[in-house]
Design a protein around this motif. Sequence first.
Motif, PDB file in Angstrom:
ATOM      1  N   PRO A   1     -11.806  -1.898  -4.547  1.00 61.18           N
ATOM      2  CA  PRO A   1     -10.972  -0.745  -4.891  1.00 61.18           C
ATOM      3  C   PRO A   1     -11.739   0.278  -5.739  1.00 61.18           C
ATOM      4  O   PRO A   1     -12.772  -0.026  -6.343  1.00 61.18           O
ATOM      5  N   HIS A   2     -11.201   1.479  -5.796  1.00 60.64           N
ATOM      6  CA  HIS A   2     -11.774   2.537  -6.636  1.00 60.64           C
ATOM      7  C   HIS A   2     -11.629   2.202  -8.117  1.00 60.64           C
ATOM      8  O   HIS A   2     -12.524   2.465  -8.917  1.00 60.64           O
TER       9      HIS A   2
ATOM     10  N   VAL B   1      -3.739  -1.569  -8.280  1.00 62.30           N
ATOM     11  CA  VAL B   1      -5.109  -1.059  -8.197  1.00 62.30           C
ATOM     12  C   VAL B   1      -5.092   0.243  -7.394  1.00 62.30           C
ATOM     13  O   VAL B   1      -4.166   0.513  -6.617  1.00 62.30           O
TER      14      VAL B   1
ATOM     15  N   CYS C   1     -13.119  -5.686 -10.593  1.00 64.08           N
ATOM     16  CA  CYS C   1     -12.472  -5.838  -9.284  1.00 64.08           C
ATOM     17  C   CYS C   1     -12.911  -7.124  -8.589  1.00 64.08           C
ATOM     18  O   CYS C   1     -12.901  -7.217  -7.350  1.00 64.08           O
TER      19      CYS C   1
ATOM     20  N   TRP D   1      -7.025   2.149  -4.556  1.00 65.31           N
ATOM     21  CA  TRP D   1      -8.006   1.901  -3.507  1.00 65.31           C
ATOM     22  C   TRP D   1      -8.839   3.157  -3.216  1.00 65.31           C
ATOM     23  O   TRP D   1     -10.060   3.067  -3.075  1.00 65.31           O
ATOM     24  N   GLU D   2      -8.188   4.287  -3.133  1.00 64.62           N
ATOM     25  CA  GLU D   2      -8.907   5.518  -2.808  1.00 64.62           C
ATOM     26  C   GLU D   2      -8.327   6.674  -3.613  1.00 64.62           C
ATOM     27  O   GLU D   2      -7.142   6.660  -3.978  1.00 64.62           O
TER      28      GLU D   2
ATOM     29  N   CYS E   1      -9.629  -0.900 -10.864  1.00 60.03           N
ATOM     30  CA  CYS E   1      -8.782  -2.079 -11.049  1.00 60.03           C
ATOM     31  C   CYS E   1      -8.272  -2.201 -12.486  1.00 60.03           C
ATOM     32  O   CYS E   1      -7.751  -3.250 -12.875  1.00 60.03           O
TER      33      CYS E   1
ATOM     34  N   GLN F   1       0.846  -1.201   0.000  1.00 55.89           N
ATOM     35  CA  GLN F   1       0.000   0.000   0.000  1.00 55.89           C
ATOM     36  C   GLN F   1       0.884   1.254   0.000  1.00 55.89           C
ATOM     37  O   GLN F   1       1.802   1.382   0.812  1.00 55.89           O
TER      38      GLN F   1
END
Length: 445
Positions: free
Chosen positions: A104-105, A79, A94, A81-82, A107, A47
């Motif tokens: 996720p936001h 990906v 996703c 995520w935000e 993919c 991350q």
Amino acid sequence: MGAMLNLSFVVTVILFTISSHTHGYDPLDPFGKIIIKWDLLLSSPGQHHVLVTLENMQEYRHVEKPGWKLSWHWLNNEVIWEMKGAETTEQGNCSAFASSGNLPHCCLQRPTIVDLLPGASLNVQVANCCRGGVLTSMSQDHANHVSAFQMTVGSSPDGPEGFYIPYNFDIGVPGYSCDNATSVAPTKFSTDKGRRKTQALATWEAVCVYSQFRSSQSPKCCVSLSAFYYQNIVPCPTCSCGCSSSPCVKDGELPPYLEQKHDPEEEVSPVVKCSDHMCPIRIHWHVKVNYREYWRVKITATNFNTMKNYTNWNLVVLHPNLKSVQQVFSFNYKSLTPYQNGINDTGMFWGVQFYNDVLLQEGKIGNVQTELLLKKDMGNFTFREGWAFPRRILFNGDECVMPSPDDFPRLPKSASAHSSSSSSAVISSVTVVFCFLLHHLLLLV
């Protein structure tokens, strides 16, 4: 002098065409570019928190609506995520994260990111976001030439946990091409009112440059000329931007608004009023008045495009007497000196906010105009051989088609003859006086 002017004009056009249009280098803005900067702010296995900034480093080219659309290619199927300050146009598949309870936001291996619109919720905003992808030029509005967004990037289920910069960038604006990102010195951020500085873990930059040839194979504007001493108007060259066989709106007809594509995320193709030049924009340069120590020019930009208003438009003009501009009426003006070598022959004009900064679509009020007062440089100034007319004009950063120097308005032959005879008379008078004084001096000796 006329032959030399024509040769100089041709050589200049060839050089500018080869360099500016094909390779993306603009001699009037040699350092102009858009920089995509990636700052890695936080990183843990799998991350990573990233700040992405788009900075328009161009003097006069801007990104107008519908704005930039930034895309890239992930190296390892990462990906998003935000996101804050922007969003992707699609989420993609996703399903690999279906069991995680939180999707996720985005993919997609090649996501497309757009800026949020003005008025977005405060909880999704970041500094320099939410202008709909519009980037102003540095000269016109230095406060709004930057866009930014933040995102949290995660690794794919079977991918490596480290952060890898993506590649194959594109800002989604016609005419721009981008290179791959390279590592640069980490960005430093000021906190506590400048008393403390923090820095990114790592920083990369990708550079995007503009080429008019890549943007459009046909020009987008043309120039017409006139003068108080010349009875005719020199029009834009025929077929400057296309020929009469192209679709256009004839006098008395209504533009086919309802037949046009009106996707707010896509730029509408121009539908121009029928003319010999078929350009969306015409710039007219009129030599208006001659004073003893000054001369006056009127510039008019006319919109022939029935489908578009030009917001935050600008003009760039190249003329040797711009170094002596005394006053500009109803436009903003800035002298451009990209090489800092004392040559001051290029200027930028743009509208006054809330007055004429929008060039409205074709019609009775679809034009903006100004007048400028210039002081004569007695060592160079002349109305002969078309010297009073511009060497180049650009509208919104695109080169306009100029008439041939052979067609430039000329002084009447009587005026040229009068000018020559006046010069001869002055020389003769000076010679007579000199001989008279020399004769008396010899007598005294």
